[in-house]
Motif scaffolding. Structure first.
Motif, mmCIF file in Angstrom:
data_model
loop_
_atom_site.group_PDB
_atom_site.id
_atom_site.type_symbol
_atom_site.label_atom_id
_atom_site.label_comp_id
_atom_site.label_asym_id
_atom_site.label_seq_id
_atom_site.Cartn_x
_atom_site.Cartn_y
_atom_site.Cartn_z
ATOM 1 N N GLN A 183 12.376 -16.609 -13.301
ATOM 2 C CA GLN A 183 12.777 -17.260 -12.065
ATOM 3 C C GLN A 183 12.770 -16.216 -10.861
ATOM 4 O O GLN A 183 12.467 -16.524 -9.789
ATOM 5 N N PHE A 184 13.193 -15.130 -11.267
ATOM 6 C CA PHE A 184 13.124 -14.065 -10.266
ATOM 7 C C PHE A 184 11.795 -13.671 -9.670
ATOM 8 O O PHE A 184 11.586 -13.816 -8.365
ATOM 9 N N PHE A 185 10.808 -13.679 -10.424
ATOM 10 C CA PHE A 185 9.455 -13.335 -10.040
ATOM 11 C C PHE A 185 8.691 -14.459 -9.645
ATOM 12 O O PHE A 185 7.833 -14.534 -8.813
ATOM 13 N N ILE A 186 8.966 -15.582 -10.139
ATOM 14 C CA ILE A 186 8.266 -16.899 -10.079
ATOM 15 C C ILE A 186 9.307 -17.930 -9.908
ATOM 16 O O ILE A 186 9.316 -18.796 -11.001
ATOM 17 N N ASP A 187 9.847 -18.263 -8.635
ATOM 18 C CA ASP A 187 10.660 -19.099 -8.502
ATOM 19 C C ASP A 187 9.918 -20.665 -8.180
ATOM 20 O O ASP A 187 9.476 -20.939 -7.288
ATOM 21 N N GLU A 188 9.833 -21.493 -9.225
ATOM 22 C CA GLU A 188 8.974 -22.693 -9.037
ATOM 23 C C GLU A 188 9.833 -23.579 -8.107
ATOM 24 O O GLU A 188 9.139 -24.575 -7.632
ATOM 25 N N ASN A 189 11.124 -23.558 -8.097
ATOM 26 C CA ASN A 189 11.812 -24.417 -7.372
ATOM 27 C C ASN A 189 11.912 -24.237 -5.613
ATOM 28 O O ASN A 189 12.183 -24.955 -4.770
ATOM 29 N N LYS A 190 11.038 -23.034 -5.126
ATOM 30 C CA LYS A 190 11.187 -22.908 -3.935
ATOM 31 C C LYS A 190 9.733 -22.780 -3.367
ATOM 32 O O LYS A 190 8.833 -22.192 -4.244
ATOM 33 N N GLU A 191 9.188 -23.456 -2.311
ATOM 34 C CA GLU A 191 7.938 -23.438 -1.924
ATOM 35 C C GLU A 191 7.551 -22.032 -1.445
ATOM 36 O O GLU A 191 6.469 -21.786 -1.737
ATOM 37 N N GLU A 192 8.365 -21.083 -1.329
ATOM 38 C CA GLU A 192 7.924 -19.744 -0.912
ATOM 39 C C GLU A 192 7.716 -18.865 -2.102
ATOM 40 O O GLU A 192 7.387 -17.725 -2.196
ATOM 41 N N GLY A 193 8.127 -19.386 -3.369
ATOM 42 C CA GLY A 193 8.047 -18.933 -4.650
ATOM 43 C C GLY A 193 9.083 -17.708 -4.893
ATOM 44 O O GLY A 193 10.038 -17.581 -4.141
ATOM 45 N N GLY A 194 8.736 -16.712 -5.826
ATOM 46 C CA GLY A 194 9.713 -15.911 -6.074
ATOM 47 C C GLY A 194 9.519 -14.323 -5.568
ATOM 48 O O GLY A 194 8.576 -14.608 -4.361
ATOM 49 N N PHE A 195 9.884 -13.488 -6.196
ATOM 50 C CA PHE A 195 9.551 -11.846 -5.698
ATOM 51 C C PHE A 195 8.227 -11.780 -5.823
ATOM 52 O O PHE A 195 7.823 -10.930 -4.630
ATOM 53 N N ALA A 196 7.451 -11.995 -6.722
ATOM 54 C CA ALA A 196 6.284 -11.559 -6.647
ATOM 55 C C ALA A 196 5.260 -12.313 -5.671
ATOM 56 O O ALA A 196 4.249 -11.671 -4.805
ATOM 57 N N GLN A 197 5.691 -13.578 -5.219
ATOM 58 C CA GLN A 197 4.884 -14.317 -4.078
ATOM 59 C C GLN A 197 5.159 -13.549 -2.867
ATOM 60 O O GLN A 197 4.351 -13.481 -2.015
ATOM 61 N N SER A 198 6.236 -13.144 -2.419
ATOM 62 C CA SER A 198 6.918 -12.531 -1.488
ATOM 63 C C SER A 198 6.370 -11.045 -1.164
ATOM 64 O O SER A 198 5.953 -10.800 -0.133
ATOM 65 N N PHE A 199 6.074 -10.400 -2.354
ATOM 66 C CA PHE A 199 5.422 -9.202 -2.242
ATOM 67 C C PHE A 199 4.065 -9.247 -2.002
ATOM 68 O O PHE A 199 3.553 -8.513 -1.241
ATOM 69 N N ASP A 200 3.327 -10.304 -2.566
ATOM 70 C CA ASP A 200 2.057 -10.607 -2.180
ATOM 71 C C ASP A 200 1.745 -10.774 -0.649
ATOM 72 O O ASP A 200 0.732 -10.203 -0.216
ATOM 73 N N ASP A 201 2.630 -11.547 -0.248
ATOM 74 C CA ASP A 201 2.579 -12.223 1.226
ATOM 75 C C ASP A 201 2.616 -10.541 2.194
ATOM 76 O O ASP A 201 1.996 -10.585 3.037
ATOM 77 N N LEU A 202 3.592 -9.742 1.750
ATOM 78 C CA LEU A 202 3.612 -8.598 2.539
ATOM 79 C C LEU A 202 2.667 -7.585 2.537
ATOM 80 O O LEU A 202 2.073 -7.249 3.315
ATOM 81 N N MET A 203 2.161 -7.827 1.232
ATOM 82 C CA MET A 203 0.712 -6.924 0.976
ATOM 83 C C MET A 203 -0.350 -7.346 1.853
ATOM 84 O O MET A 203 -1.285 -6.581 2.448
ATOM 85 N N ASN A 204 -0.413 -8.528 1.900
ATOM 86 C CA ASN A 204 -1.545 -9.187 2.477
ATOM 87 C C ASN A 204 -1.531 -8.973 3.916
ATOM 88 O O ASN A 204 -2.855 -8.740 4.515
ATOM 89 N N PHE A 205 -0.516 -8.816 4.596
ATOM 90 C CA PHE A 205 -0.425 -8.408 5.749
ATOM 91 C C PHE A 205 -1.157 -7.286 6.360
ATOM 92 O O PHE A 205 -1.884 -7.034 7.268
ATOM 93 N N TYR A 206 -1.164 -6.321 5.206
ATOM 94 C CA TYR A 206 -2.024 -4.888 5.396
ATOM 95 C C TYR A 206 -3.254 -4.997 4.804
ATOM 96 O O TYR A 206 -4.194 -4.330 5.089
ATOM 97 N N THR A 207 -3.476 -5.636 3.654
ATOM 98 C CA THR A 207 -4.701 -5.404 2.619
ATOM 99 C C THR A 207 -5.840 -6.412 3.120
ATOM 100 O O THR A 207 -6.831 -6.078 2.427
ATOM 101 N N LYS A 208 -5.353 -7.766 3.553
ATOM 102 C CA LYS A 208 -6.536 -8.678 3.460
ATOM 103 C C LYS A 208 -7.560 -8.424 4.363
ATOM 104 O O LYS A 208 -7.422 -7.516 5.043
ATOM 105 N N SER A 209 -8.734 -8.969 4.162
ATOM 106 C CA SER A 209 -9.946 -8.697 4.922
ATOM 107 C C SER A 209 -9.882 -8.717 6.528
ATOM 108 O O SER A 209 -10.520 -8.040 7.133
ATOM 109 N N ASP A 210 -8.802 -9.419 7.021
ATOM 110 C CA ASP A 210 -8.581 -9.451 8.316
ATOM 111 C C ASP A 210 -7.199 -8.886 8.696
ATOM 112 O O ASP A 210 -6.528 -9.339 9.704
ATOM 113 N N GLY A 211 -6.551 -8.085 7.540
ATOM 114 C CA GLY A 211 -5.203 -7.589 7.894
ATOM 115 C C GLY A 211 -5.090 -6.278 8.704
ATOM 116 O O GLY A 211 -6.148 -5.964 9.247
ATOM 117 N N LEU A 212 -4.055 -5.731 8.765
ATOM 118 C CA LEU A 212 -3.629 -4.596 10.036
ATOM 119 C C LEU A 212 -4.584 -3.468 9.754
ATOM 120 O O LEU A 212 -5.211 -2.818 10.533
#
Length: 470
Positions: A372-401
């Motif tokens: 549940q810590f890594f994948i919280d299916e009860n939350k729309e925003e997910g768990g730690f893994a999803q939160s971490f991925d969102d942070l990384m995308n801010f920097y690494t995605k094709s139109d990121g910083l």
């Protein structure tokens, strides 16, 4: 008195003079552009390396964000008689398995026919399992033509036909493509001689596997379902050699029947949560590589400065990362969890390591909470893994910083290339203008020298002029 212009006239070094003047214009301009281009290229290289390291860290967390990787089952017991596989529905435990017999494909064979004689006219309806198809047989068709009509029928999905030839003639063999009792072959005949069951004409190929059915062809191999016995008490059958979910989450494939002297097969199911430790080790390794890179890029001191020393981008991303990996995640019901509680520790330099004993204890005590810590299916925003991925995308995605910065620097380099082209045209114009000016001056000086020579000659010939001896 002689009139002369030393070093001018036809002796003027126009090319060297023009080249020196043009180079004097070029040198400072090109040096400035080269310095700027070098700085931009270095920045692109450094930021690109930072992005690649961040992407590696991001990718290392991906497996921990995949629900299918959790609480897997490991099954053992493959041997000469069975092969095994399992899914998450399999529960830990052990079982004995005996393979009583394998499934077989039904095979029947006709009596002997003369190769050149017609079989007999009519219609054959062949079926095996759910597949059924008709074959129209003309009054001139030989056994080989009947065989070809069966094999070439677009509706035939279940039966292969072949001919065996012996001393008595040709025999047509029908083989079911799929094993098991439910796939027995049946051949119903509508014979043109109006008798569909006798041993004359086309009805010689009639076969009904039912106990009271007509059997004008011989059964070579009976259709048999595979059979296994579990724990010496439960016997199950299958039309194939595969037994799926006879034991929850387990697929048993029979390979060979066991004789009376053969040991029973033993299968064991165990819970497998190795993905958590493997995932965290991969994350720690990639994070520490990123940490080392960031220190080299951002260092400052007597030993020299890194190419991103004082850069707000580097400081920002590393600060966000440190904050993210130290956060505690609220899992509801009074429960919370963090990477630190899972054994991920940082030393005073920020380098991470894994306390395997602490992790193993958490997994053993409550693997569902860890998942549940890594994948919280009860939350729309997910768990730690999803939160971490969102942070990384801010920097690494094709139109990121980071990519926006790289693109901006590349545009500036492209602008420098444009400046070089424009400046080259300007230097070509300057060179042409200087050549024109110096060549014009050279012609003028040559003309003056000619006039000087003429005047000197005239003065030398005037009466009363006393010439100095040479």
């Amino acid at each position: 008195m002689a009139i002369s212009f030393t070093g001018l006239g036809s002796g003027l070094q126009v090319s060297e003079i023009v080249g020196a003047l043009v180079n004097a214009e070029k040198a400072p301009f090109e040096a400035r552009l080269n310095r700027k281009e070098g700085s931009l290229t270095t920045d692109i290289s450094a930021v690109g390396a930072l992005k690649a390291a961040l992407e590696k860290v991001q990718q290392s967390m991906t497996g921990l964000g995949d629900v299918d990787n959790y609480q897997k089952r490991t099954i053992s017991g493959n041997d000469n008689f069975i092969s095994l596989s399992s899914d998450k529905d399999a529960q830990p435990g052990g079982y004995s398995v005996k393979v009583n017999n394998l499934a077989t494909e039904h095979k029947i064979m006709s009596s002997a026919f003369d190769a050149a004689n017609p079989v007999g006219a009519g219609t054959m309806t062949l079926s095996s399992g759910d597949n059924s198809f008709d074959i129209a047989v003309s009054n001139t068709a030989t056994l080989s033509e009947v065989r070809d009509a069966i094999n070439n029928s677009k509706d035939n999905k279940s039966i292969n036909a072949t001919i065996i030839t012996d001393d008595t003639g040709q025999r047509l063999v029908f083989s079911a493509q799929t094993s098991g009792v439910e796939n027995q072959i049946k051949i119903a005949v509508a014979d043109d001689d109006a008798n569909n069951t006798d041993t004359l004409g086309l009805s010689r190929l009639a076969f009904d596997p039912a106990p009271a059915g007509v059997k004008n062809v011989s059964e070579v191999v009976a259709a048999v379902d595979a059979s296994i016995t579990i724990d010496g008490t439960v016997t199950v059958t299958s039309s194939t050699n595969e037994f799926k979910n006879v034991i929850d989450g387990v697929t048993i494939t029979a390979k060979k029947a066991q004789g009376v002297d053969d040991d029973l097969s033993k299968l064991t199911v165990k819970e497998n949560n190795n993905n958590i430790k493997a995932g965290l080790n991969g994350f720690i390794e990639s994070y520490n590589e990123l940490l080392e890179l960031s220190k080299n890029l951002g260092k400052s001191g007597e030993d020299g400065a890194g190419v991103m020393a004082g850069d707000s981008l580097l400081r920002g991303v590393m600060s966000k990362l440190r904050q993210e990996i130290t956060n505690s995640v609220d899992l509801g019901g009074g429960n919370s969890l963090s990477l630190s509680q899972l054994g991920v520790e940082a030393d005073r330099y920020g380098k991470l390591s894994l306390d395997s004993e602490r992790l193993d204890e958490q997994v053993k005590n409550d693997v569902d909470l860890v998942q549940q810590f890594f994948i919280d299916e009860n939350k729309e925003e997910g768990g730690f893994a999803q939160s971490f991925d969102d942070l990384m995308n801010f920097y690494t995605k094709s139109d990121g910083l980071i990519q926006n910065r790289i693109d901006s620097k590349k545009e500036q380099i492209s602008g420098i290339d444009d400046q070089r082209v424009s400046f080259a045209r300007k230097m070509e114009s300057l060179e042409s203008r200087l050549y024109a000016q110096y060549n014009s001056m050279d012609l003028l000086v040559a003309s003056l020298n000619s006039t000087s020579s003429y005047l000197q000659s005239q003065l030398d010939n005037m009466p009363g002029v006393v010439r100095k001896s040479k």
